[in-house]
Write a protein that holds these residues in place. Structure first.
Motif, PDB file in Angstrom:
ATOM      1  N   PRO A 139       0.833  -1.201   0.000  1.00  0.00           N
ATOM      2  CA  PRO A 139       0.000   0.000   0.000  1.00  0.00           C
ATOM      3  C   PRO A 139       0.871   1.255   0.000  1.00  0.00           C
ATOM      4  O   PRO A 139       2.047   1.209   0.379  1.00  0.00           O
ATOM      5  CB  PRO A 139      -0.787  -0.094   1.322  1.00  0.00           C
ATOM      6  N   ARG A 140       0.279   2.368  -0.430  1.00  0.00           N
ATOM      7  CA  ARG A 140       0.999   3.637  -0.428  1.00  0.00           C
ATOM      8  C   ARG A 140       0.985   4.212   0.976  1.00  0.00           C
ATOM      9  O   ARG A 140       0.117   5.006   1.331  1.00  0.00           O
ATOM     10  CB  ARG A 140       0.357   4.612  -1.410  1.00  0.00           C
ATOM     11  N   ARG A 141       1.916   3.804   1.787  1.00  0.00           N
ATOM     12  CA  ARG A 141       2.088   4.403   3.098  1.00  0.00           C
ATOM     13  C   ARG A 141       3.542   4.247   3.541  1.00  0.00           C
ATOM     14  O   ARG A 141       4.295   3.527   2.930  1.00  0.00           O
ATOM     15  CB  ARG A 141       1.131   3.817   4.127  1.00  0.00           C
ATOM     16  N   TYR A 142       3.910   4.950   4.592  1.00  0.00           N
ATOM     17  CA  TYR A 142       5.291   4.987   5.078  1.00  0.00           C
ATOM     18  C   TYR A 142       6.234   5.451   3.969  1.00  0.00           C
ATOM     19  O   TYR A 142       6.936   4.655   3.353  1.00  0.00           O
ATOM     20  CB  TYR A 142       5.711   3.649   5.676  1.00  0.00           C
ATOM     21  N   GLY A 143       6.223   6.724   3.724  1.00  0.00           N
ATOM     22  CA  GLY A 143       7.119   7.310   2.727  1.00  0.00           C
ATOM     23  C   GLY A 143       6.480   7.508   1.379  1.00  0.00           C
ATOM     24  O   GLY A 143       7.097   8.069   0.476  1.00  0.00           O
ATOM     25  N   ASP A 144       5.261   7.067   1.220  1.00  0.00           N
ATOM     26  CA  ASP A 144       4.631   7.168  -0.097  1.00  0.00           C
ATOM     27  C   ASP A 144       3.110   7.327   0.016  1.00  0.00           C
ATOM     28  O   ASP A 144       2.379   6.732  -0.753  1.00  0.00           O
ATOM     29  CB  ASP A 144       4.972   5.926  -0.930  1.00  0.00           C
TER      30      ASP A 144
END
Lengths: 264, 264
Positions: A139-144
């Protein structure tokens, strides 16, 4: 999701007293940045911001009785049903490339009015997306996340000195105490936090001390555009097995929060 | 300061939905404990608890213009000028020997309504005292605050699994993420937290899963009276130099939050 070409600054303040040290730092900081940037502010106490994420934030109640809160929030965002105050805050955030979060440390974290600003404003679809990014398989999370490309400066006043609230201090160090904000919130949605701006012994400052702190903040803000960010690891870079635990070959045996930094 | 002979249980819940997993666990937990204890509850959403510590909480405005918030709160407590809702919560807390704090993990911490309950209820004079204790030469905090002798159970639901939110998980481990609550708040005011009660993958539970979690919580609560507490170091025991940084001979070189436990 919001674009990455925003140029403004969004300064969020959470302090109940206009005549406080925080009020002084807020006004001089905003004035300094305004020389070179479009600055919008969220003075949460002055706005009487409601920090309580309520059933009414979750969209039409009939649509998903019992649905989990995060999913219902994302659906309410997608349908344009979020409350007007939340939409206004999201607009300010989306238009900024630098977010400043300023608060006094209360019980070793942000005051409730700021915690609730995070709870209500950073909803799925806007700030992150639980779906897998086909390019990376995570998924798009933690830095993105949905606010990728932005940076954040956290300005925090603390009553304690660096011996007490520090790496071996009884209260713990601020990098660890604020990990839920710096990493679990900002980095989660793609925002890179700069080094903390801490005012220690904040309760004991006399007028000279306050002026010194105003000057120190002004000087830092003038060079803020070239500061390096905090090097947390990005989820999409493959260093977490199946997107979850850090690979065994990276810092084997260590379990402290520092392992999530590339410079650990 | 409050006495140490209280026998009740105070259960504080922070979840917006009555029909949620948290609502279910709350009702079955309170029912279980009620068999053997006087249980009082604070269902913060049902009470519409106001989590915002405001200027009006700080006592008569004319008395201390510009005075720092913590000092003014303590003075307002001493003069009996705190708001009625805060006084009511302090009464419940003072009458309990076990505090249960139950919440869903939002942005890796408590929802704002619970953070603000801590901000407003745990005021100086009631929950801690900045003056030096003449017996030990340090203030009464970290293991010796105004609520000393009490224990706390933190019940938290998390959407992630133990691989993701764990010692090497990308989100960090809950012991560290909740250190500001477990140590910086509860232990600060003298309350010893028991081991966390965590429900992982909380968003994906089906009816069988919810019932299993209800049973697991009920079973734990039946034995809660004999559980050992969390062995954080007490400030008054002389392990922190001048009451601030951990003595150099204890875990030399380590700077992780674990150094504050006696079993580190």
């Amino acid at each position: 999701m919001t674009g990455g070409t925003a140029r403004g600054v969004h300064w969020v303040l959470a302090h109940p007293q206009q005549d406080s040290l925080n009020g002084r730092l807020f006004r001089s900081g905003v004035e300094t940045l305004s020389a070179d940037h479009d600055v919008v502010t969220s003075d949460l106490y002055a706005q009487d911001f409601d920090p309580v994420l309520r059933e009414s934030d979750l969209g039409r109640p009939a649509s998903r009785p019992g649905g989990r809160a995060a999913e219902r929030l994302a659906e309410a965002y997608a349908r344009g049903e979020l409350a007007a105050d939340v939409v206004a805050e999201q607009g300010k955030l989306a238009a900024s490339h630098l977010l400043v979060l300023q608060f006094p440390l209360w019980w070793y974290g942000p005051p409730a009015i700021l915690k609730g600003w995070l709870d209500r404003v950073l909803v799925g679809g806007f700030a992150y997306d639980d779906r897998l990014d086909p390019r990376y398989g995570v998924p798009r999370r933690y830095g993105d996340g949905g606010l990728v490309g932005r940076r954040a400066l956290v300005v925090v006043t603390a009553g304690e000195d660096p011996g007490s609230i520090g790496p071996r201090g009884i209260s713990g160090d601020l990098e660890s105490l604020l990990f839920p904000l710096l990493h679990g919130t900002l980095w989660y949605v793609g925002i890179e936090a700069l080094a903390l701006h801490v005012v220690h012994d904040a309760d004991g400052l006399d007028e000279d001390g306050v002026q010194r702190e105003e000057t120190r903040l002004r000087e830092r803000l003038r060079g803020i555009g070239t500061e390096p960010g905090r090097p947390y690891r990005r989820l999409r870079d493959g260093e977490y097995r199946e997107g979850r635990a850090l690979r065994a070959d990276l810092h084997p045996g260590r379990t402290d929060l520092g392992i999530h930094r590339l410079d650990a």
